[in-house]
Design a protein around this motif. Sequence first.
Motif, PDB file in Angstrom:
ATOM      1  N   GLN A   1       0.853  -1.189   0.000  1.00  0.00           N
ATOM      2  CA  GLN A   1       0.000   0.000   0.000  1.00  0.00           C
ATOM      3  C   GLN A   1       0.888   1.238   0.000  1.00  0.00           C
ATOM      4  OE1 GLN A   1      -3.221   0.157  -0.205  1.00  0.00           O
ATOM      5  NE2 GLN A   1      -3.757   2.207   0.513  1.00  0.00           N
ATOM      6  N   VAL A   2       0.764   2.055  -1.055  1.00  0.00           N
ATOM      7  CA  VAL A   2       1.567   3.280  -1.113  1.00  0.00           C
ATOM      8  C   VAL A   2       0.792   4.371  -0.382  1.00  0.00           C
ATOM      9  CG1 VAL A   2       2.699   4.958  -2.597  1.00  0.00           C
ATOM     10  CG2 VAL A   2       2.536   2.561  -3.315  1.00  0.00           C
ATOM     11  N   SER A   3       1.224   4.662   0.828  1.00  0.00           N
ATOM     12  CA  SER A   3       0.539   5.668   1.628  1.00  0.00           C
ATOM     13  C   SER A   3       1.409   6.915   1.746  1.00  0.00           C
ATOM     14  CB  SER A   3       0.182   5.083   2.990  1.00  0.00           C
ATOM     15  OG  SER A   3      -0.595   6.003   3.714  1.00  0.00           O
TER      16      SER A   3
ATOM     17  N   PRO B   1       0.036 -11.069   3.776  1.00  0.00           N
ATOM     18  CA  PRO B   1       1.361 -10.420   3.754  1.00  0.00           C
ATOM     19  C   PRO B   1       1.311  -9.048   3.085  1.00  0.00           C
ATOM     20  CG  PRO B   1       1.335 -12.374   2.340  1.00  0.00           C
ATOM     21  CD  PRO B   1      -0.057 -12.189   2.828  1.00  0.00           C
ATOM     22  N   VAL B   2       1.246  -8.038   3.890  1.00  0.00           N
ATOM     23  CA  VAL B   2       1.114  -6.667   3.384  1.00  0.00           C
ATOM     24  C   VAL B   2       2.263  -5.803   3.907  1.00  0.00           C
ATOM     25  CG1 VAL B   2      -1.419  -6.836   3.463  1.00  0.00           C
ATOM     26  CG2 VAL B   2      -0.209  -5.772   5.365  1.00  0.00           C
ATOM     27  N   ASN B   3       2.503  -4.712   3.235  1.00  0.00           N
ATOM     28  CA  ASN B   3       3.323  -3.613   3.774  1.00  0.00           C
ATOM     29  C   ASN B   3       2.634  -2.297   3.473  1.00  0.00           C
ATOM     30  OD1 ASN B   3       5.953  -5.596   2.843  1.00  0.00           O
ATOM     31  ND2 ASN B   3       5.945  -4.678   4.892  1.00  0.00           N
ATOM     32  N   ILE B   4       2.906  -1.334   4.319  1.00  0.00           N
ATOM     33  CA  ILE B   4       2.449   0.032   4.067  1.00  0.00           C
ATOM     34  C   ILE B   4       3.686   0.918   4.043  1.00  0.00           C
ATOM     35  CG2 ILE B   4       1.134   1.993   4.980  1.00  0.00           C
ATOM     36  CD1 ILE B   4      -0.683  -0.072   6.420  1.00  0.00           C
ATOM     37  N   THR B   5       3.797   1.761   2.999  1.00  0.00           N
ATOM     38  CA  THR B   5       4.893   2.740   2.993  1.00  0.00           C
ATOM     39  C   THR B   5       4.291   4.130   3.123  1.00  0.00           C
ATOM     40  OG1 THR B   5       4.856   2.838   0.570  1.00  0.00           O
ATOM     41  CG2 THR B   5       6.433   1.317   1.576  1.00  0.00           C
ATOM     42  N   ARG B   6       4.955   4.969   3.892  1.00  0.00           N
ATOM     43  CA  ARG B   6       4.463   6.338   4.091  1.00  0.00           C
ATOM     44  C   ARG B   6       5.576   7.318   3.720  1.00  0.00           C
ATOM     45  NH1 ARG B   6       1.541   4.789   9.725  1.00  0.00           N
ATOM     46  NH2 ARG B   6      -0.310   3.865   8.791  1.00  0.00           N
ATOM     47  N   CYS B   7       5.430   7.894   2.539  1.00  0.00           N
ATOM     48  CA  CYS B   7       6.498   8.753   2.019  1.00  0.00           C
ATOM     49  C   CYS B   7       6.134  10.223   2.165  1.00  0.00           C
ATOM     50  CB  CYS B   7       6.721   8.417   0.550  1.00  0.00           C
ATOM     51  SG  CYS B   7       8.196   9.202  -0.143  1.00  0.00           S
ATOM     52  N   SER B   8       7.171  11.034   2.183  1.00  0.00           N
ATOM     53  CA  SER B   8       7.003  12.490   2.215  1.00  0.00           C
ATOM     54  C   SER B   8       6.767  13.003   0.788  1.00  0.00           C
ATOM     55  CB  SER B   8       8.260  13.108   2.818  1.00  0.00           C
ATOM     56  OG  SER B   8       9.366  12.723   2.027  1.00  0.00           O
TER      57      SER B   8
ATOM     58  N   ASN C   1       8.289   4.248   6.953  1.00  0.00           N
ATOM     59  CA  ASN C   1       8.330   5.654   6.538  1.00  0.00           C
ATOM     60  C   ASN C   1       9.443   5.836   5.506  1.00  0.00           C
ATOM     61  OD1 ASN C   1       6.335   6.364   8.324  1.00  0.00           O
ATOM     62  ND2 ASN C   1       7.681   7.434   9.757  1.00  0.00           N
ATOM     63  N   ILE C   2       9.208   6.732   4.541  1.00  0.00           N
ATOM     64  CA  ILE C   2      10.227   7.004   3.510  1.00  0.00           C
ATOM     65  C   ILE C   2      10.434   8.517   3.411  1.00  0.00           C
ATOM     66  CG2 ILE C   2      10.831   6.758   1.066  1.00  0.00           C
ATOM     67  CD1 ILE C   2       8.794   4.411   0.931  1.00  0.00           C
ATOM     68  N   GLY C   3      11.682   8.929   3.529  1.00  0.00           N
ATOM     69  CA  GLY C   3      11.983  10.359   3.400  1.00  0.00           C
ATOM     70  C   GLY C   3      13.483  10.546   3.333  1.00  0.00           C
TER      71      GLY C   3
END
Length: 350
Positions: free
Chosen positions: A138-140, A187-194, A256-258
């Motif tokens: 999930q691209v969050s 099997p999921v992932n969530i990424t939270r980018c700036s 988190n991605i930043g």
Amino acid sequence: MKAMLVTGGAGFIGSNFIHYILSHDSEISLLVNLDLLTYAGNLDNLKTVENDPRYHFVKGDIRDKDLVEKLFAEYNFDTVVHFAAESHVDRSITEPEVFLTTNVVGTQTLLDTAKRHWKVDPEDKYSREFRPGVRYLQVSTDEVYGALGATGLFTEQTPLSPNSPYSASKAGADLIVRAYHETYGMPVNITRCSNNYGPYQFPEKLIPLMIHNAQIGKPLPVYGDGMQIRDWLYVEDHCSAIYTVLKKGVPGEIYNIGGNNEKANIEIVKLLLHTMGKGEELITYVKDRPGHDRRYAIDNTKITTQLGWKPAYRFEEGMQKTIEWYLNNQKWMERVVSGEYVKFYERMYS
Ligand code: NAD
Ligand code: DAU
């Protein structure tokens, strides 16, 4: 990762991701791009891959259960990377409903279909066994955390506190993704980018809008005092981070991605003007966005230390590439700003 479903691949980040995957992953045999081609979707972004035998485009809606089911049955995906969304905060303030249906219901449709196809025994409600190697990403966004004051950073433990209909819909989707992991063992992932910047971004967003206006000598509309802070990341670095999570992410985890590039909006606007050789007289302060988040900033410790990801581009370098791209692709911009964009711009800024 052999057969991947990418949703929203004709948008800004999705199209950059498709270019990234097709040039970096030697195992991929099929990449299906499911995109409704809303105002934000643009097949011009994918011209250079449209004849790649691994790439297949489907025009359609993530909320269309029958279509999503048909695609899973036909292509036997092992990976889903879900970008498709209504993504612009200002639009969510005037037309929130589509944000809920696309961002929340659309996500649930994808999850449910993936679960049915990926569970070893879909009829057994107590079984948590999934086919080996499957993954839903999930691209969050960092906006789900709300706004920061002058200090502090968003970590993966920061409570969700979204302030706009857009970020609330993204937070809702994240919670459903989390529930599919907790309840079914999916099997999921969530990424939270700036905030991302780079090629192919629709000029409703700060950087391409300001570049375009500066180029044609139109006022640059800065909201409020221009001192709101965003944490900018070059889009290719977001793509490499998502790829890293697909390869190494632990199921159920949020990352988190930043890139630690906090800048005030007015700094960005002045930098663009100076780089393009234009004068600051084009800057026009306009009425602020309602509920405007003051500051975002990402703590990227988890993804950098646990998965070994790091950004490849320094901010100055990424901005230089971005400005050059828009200046060298004026035809792309001209096509995008014709039609619906004219009405949007009048509604927003007149
Ligand atoms: P975008 O608006 O440029 O692209 C969205 C794409 O989704 C478009 O191609 C559009 O046609 C498609 N789409 C919309 N509704 C659809 C539907 N119902 N069915 C199928 N396709 C549909 O968005 P973006 O900036 O590329 O963002 C992509 C994702 O990344 C979003 O989920 C967004 O929340 C997230 N994100 C964006 C940023 C950023 O800075 N832009 C940062 C962090 C996370
Ligand atoms: O943080 C990640 C988010 O970044 C993503 O989830 C969103 O999809 C993406 O749109 C972006 O949200 P922002 O609201 O931060 O981006 P936007 O480009 O709309 O605005 C960036 C900042 O610039 C914000 O403080 C508002 C300001 N702004 C924006 C526009 C379009 C202006 O001052 N003037 C403008 O005309």
